[in-house]
Design a protein around this motif. Sequence first.
Motif, PDB file in Angstrom:
ATOM      1  N   GLY A  63     -15.731 -11.228 -19.911  1.00 48.13           N
ATOM      2  CA  GLY A  63     -14.567 -10.452 -19.505  1.00 48.13           C
ATOM      3  C   GLY A  63     -14.984  -9.078 -18.997  1.00 48.13           C
ATOM      4  N   GLN A  64     -14.034  -8.408 -18.370  1.00 46.81           N
ATOM      5  CA  GLN A  64     -14.309  -7.061 -17.830  1.00 46.81           C
ATOM      6  C   GLN A  64     -13.794  -5.971 -18.766  1.00 46.81           C
ATOM      7  N   ASN A  65     -13.140  -6.382 -19.848  1.00 46.97           N
ATOM      8  CA  ASN A  65     -12.633  -5.447 -20.844  1.00 46.97           C
ATOM      9  C   ASN A  65     -12.050  -6.285 -21.971  1.00 46.97           C
ATOM     10  N   VAL A  66     -11.793  -5.668 -23.120  1.00 48.05           N
ATOM     11  CA  VAL A  66     -11.111  -6.385 -24.189  1.00 48.05           C
ATOM     12  C   VAL A  66     -10.412  -5.369 -25.080  1.00 48.05           C
ATOM     13  N   ASN A  67      -9.326  -5.802 -25.690  1.00 52.68           N
ATOM     14  CA  ASN A  67      -8.640  -4.947 -26.645  1.00 52.68           C
ATOM     15  C   ASN A  67      -9.289  -5.122 -28.014  1.00 52.68           C
ATOM     16  N   GLN A  68      -9.191  -4.110 -28.854  1.00 53.78           N
ATOM     17  CA  GLN A  68      -9.842  -4.185 -30.161  1.00 53.78           C
ATOM     18  C   GLN A  68      -9.045  -4.966 -31.193  1.00 53.78           C
ATOM     19  N   HIS A  69      -7.733  -5.155 -30.934  1.00 49.73           N
ATOM     20  CA  HIS A  69      -6.896  -5.812 -31.947  1.00 49.73           C
ATOM     21  C   HIS A  69      -7.052  -7.329 -31.883  1.00 49.73           C
ATOM     22  N   GLN A  71      -4.590  -9.520 -32.703  1.00 46.72           N
ATOM     23  CA  GLN A  71      -3.347 -10.076 -32.151  1.00 46.72           C
ATOM     24  C   GLN A  71      -2.251  -9.046 -32.353  1.00 46.72           C
ATOM     25  N   GLY A  72      -1.068  -9.326 -31.816  1.00 46.94           N
ATOM     26  CA  GLY A  72       0.059  -8.435 -32.102  1.00 46.94           C
ATOM     27  C   GLY A  72       0.823  -8.045 -30.862  1.00 46.94           C
ATOM     28  N   ALA A  73       1.700  -7.064 -31.038  1.00 50.85           N
ATOM     29  CA  ALA A  73       2.591  -6.623 -29.966  1.00 50.85           C
ATOM     30  C   ALA A  73       1.847  -5.632 -29.072  1.00 50.85           C
ATOM     31  N   PHE A  74       0.969  -6.147 -28.241  1.00 52.91           N
ATOM     32  CA  PHE A  74       0.168  -5.310 -27.336  1.00 52.91           C
ATOM     33  C   PHE A  74       0.275  -5.906 -25.934  1.00 52.91           C
ATOM     34  N   THR A  75       1.445  -5.724 -25.332  1.00 53.73           N
ATOM     35  CA  THR A  75       1.735  -6.361 -24.051  1.00 53.73           C
ATOM     36  C   THR A  75       0.638  -6.082 -23.017  1.00 53.73           C
ATOM     37  N   GLY A  76       0.162  -7.132 -22.408  1.00 62.51           N
ATOM     38  CA  GLY A  76      -0.831  -6.988 -21.338  1.00 62.51           C
ATOM     39  C   GLY A  76      -2.259  -6.963 -21.838  1.00 62.51           C
ATOM     40  N   ALA A  77      -2.438  -6.949 -23.162  1.00 61.47           N
ATOM     41  CA  ALA A  77      -3.800  -6.842 -23.692  1.00 61.47           C
ATOM     42  C   ALA A  77      -4.379  -8.227 -24.018  1.00 61.47           C
ATOM     43  N   VAL A  78      -5.682  -8.282 -24.097  1.00 56.13           N
ATOM     44  CA  VAL A  78      -6.391  -9.539 -24.386  1.00 56.13           C
ATOM     45  C   VAL A  78      -7.307  -9.306 -25.581  1.00 56.13           C
ATOM     46  N   ALA A  79      -7.196 -10.178 -26.584  1.00 49.52           N
ATOM     47  CA  ALA A  79      -7.968 -10.010 -27.818  1.00 49.52           C
ATOM     48  C   ALA A  79      -9.356 -10.637 -27.688  1.00 49.52           C
ATOM     49  N   PRO A  80     -10.310 -10.153 -28.495  1.00 51.60           N
ATOM     50  CA  PRO A  80     -11.662 -10.717 -28.429  1.00 51.60           C
ATOM     51  C   PRO A  80     -11.700 -12.234 -28.596  1.00 51.60           C
ATOM     52  N   HIS A  81     -10.907 -12.771 -29.538  1.00 48.09           N
ATOM     53  CA  HIS A  81     -11.000 -14.219 -29.763  1.00 48.09           C
ATOM     54  C   HIS A  81     -10.468 -15.010 -28.559  1.00 48.09           C
ATOM     55  N   MET A  82      -9.612 -14.363 -27.753  1.00 47.49           N
ATOM     56  CA  MET A  82      -9.107 -15.058 -26.554  1.00 47.49           C
ATOM     57  C   MET A  82     -10.245 -15.240 -25.546  1.00 47.49           C
ATOM     58  N   THR A 108     -11.568   5.069 -27.071  1.00 49.48           N
ATOM     59  CA  THR A 108     -11.111   3.686 -26.852  1.00 49.48           C
ATOM     60  C   THR A 108     -12.326   2.767 -26.657  1.00 49.48           C
ATOM     61  N   ALA A 109     -13.353   3.280 -25.986  1.00 49.87           N
ATOM     62  CA  ALA A 109     -14.563   2.445 -25.799  1.00 49.87           C
ATOM     63  C   ALA A 109     -15.157   2.094 -27.159  1.00 49.87           C
ATOM     64  N   ALA A 110     -15.156   3.063 -28.069  1.00 47.04           N
ATOM     65  CA  ALA A 110     -15.719   2.820 -29.404  1.00 47.04           C
ATOM     66  C   ALA A 110     -14.898   1.763 -30.144  1.00 47.04           C
ATOM     67  N   ALA A 111     -13.576   1.877 -30.075  1.00 54.69           N
ATOM     68  CA  ALA A 111     -12.717   0.919 -30.777  1.00 54.69           C
ATOM     69  C   ALA A 111     -12.894  -0.474 -30.184  1.00 54.69           C
ATOM     70  N   ARG A 112     -12.965  -0.544 -28.871  1.00 61.96           N
ATOM     71  CA  ARG A 112     -13.112  -1.852 -28.211  1.00 61.96           C
ATOM     72  C   ARG A 112     -14.484  -2.463 -28.511  1.00 61.96           C
ATOM     73  N   PHE A 113     -15.498  -1.607 -28.562  1.00 60.79           N
ATOM     74  CA  PHE A 113     -16.851  -2.070 -28.890  1.00 60.79           C
ATOM     75  C   PHE A 113     -16.844  -2.714 -30.277  1.00 60.79           C
ATOM     76  N   ASP A 114     -16.222  -2.020 -31.223  1.00 60.29           N
ATOM     77  CA  ASP A 114     -16.139  -2.510 -32.585  1.00 60.29           C
ATOM     78  C   ASP A 114     -15.392  -3.857 -32.623  1.00 60.29           C
ATOM     79  N   GLY A 115     -14.256  -3.918 -31.898  1.00 61.00           N
ATOM     80  CA  GLY A 115     -13.480  -5.162 -31.843  1.00 61.00           C
ATOM     81  C   GLY A 115     -14.286  -6.288 -31.220  1.00 61.00           C
ATOM     82  N   ALA A 116     -15.037  -5.958 -30.186  1.00 65.61           N
ATOM     83  CA  ALA A 116     -15.833  -6.980 -29.492  1.00 65.61           C
ATOM     84  C   ALA A 116     -16.877  -7.580 -30.429  1.00 65.61           C
ATOM     85  N   ILE A 117     -17.599  -6.726 -31.139  1.00 66.27           N
ATOM     86  CA  ILE A 117     -18.654  -7.298 -32.002  1.00 66.27           C
ATOM     87  C   ILE A 117     -18.037  -8.043 -33.188  1.00 66.27           C
ATOM     88  N   LYS A 118     -16.912  -7.541 -33.702  1.00 65.47           N
ATOM     89  CA  LYS A 118     -16.245  -8.289 -34.794  1.00 65.47           C
ATOM     90  C   LYS A 118     -15.835  -9.673 -34.292  1.00 65.47           C
TER      91      LYS A 118
END
Length: 265
Positions: A63-69, A71-82, A108-118
């Motif tokens: 992917g070209q980006n990912v959200n750290q969460h 799942q949840g109410a984050f319209t337009g976002a894509v989770a790592p497991h997706m 935000t990069a730090a949060a997304r990095f953390d979400g990505a590795i998790k």
Amino acid sequence: MRRNLVVGNWKMHGDIKSNQILLESIIEGLRDFKNADYVVCVPNPYLFQARSLLTNTNIAWGGQNVNQHEQGAFTGAVAPHMLTDLGCTYVLLGHSERRNLFYETNLTAAARFDGAIKGGLTPILCVGETLAEHEAGLTEVIVASQMDAVMATLGEQEFAKAMQLNMVFAYEPVWAIGTGKTASPEQAQLVHQFIRNRIARRNADAAAKVRIIYGGSVKAKNAAELFAMPDVDGGLIGGASLRADEFVAICQVANNVTSSACLTE
Ligand code: PEP
């Protein structure tokens, strides 16, 4: 020993028909390359297509980006497991276009990095200075602040996980992205060495292993001199990744370069 890595960043380009032609040509062109790793980061709607065409080839997708969460109410976002559900192994994070056009920050990069590795994705953290920062001699200050914002949030366990997932750094001077201007091999080497030394302050083994790729107007004609630098472990390729002949030629350079710092495993 580090293997070269070439990552194509398609950005917001393509459609089902043109992607198929591009991917089929790349699959054919890279078929016999065994000495480096190859990835294409495609727009999210085409990850399914990438999975169907690239499964059982020597090309990974991401992917070209990912959200750290998760799942949840984050319209337009894509989770790592997706992304992992669609077979992605890599994800770009902190690309300068995300920072400049979509107001993403070091935080935000730090949060997304953390979400990505998790989520089990290999993060490719993009760092790099603007032209004004470059001209003001601030390259190292900016790159250090971008790296530290992410590294500081990782505890020992997360850092180990990031290493296990083979985290990647991409040095992309913003003034070289899509402009046709490239950092000279010597300029790139200095910054890559700086990045590696900064990681070594935390963990020398990790620093020796981590791949640091260069991005910014890499083309078939300048790839060899860039990839020959001891701390340049391949490239992040934007515009040239949309042309099969160029991308294959760049991958061929990565496949052929076997400097002492970049032998095959
Ligand atoms: C990029 O988008 O990451 C990039 C390096 O683009 P280009 O190769 O077109 O400069």
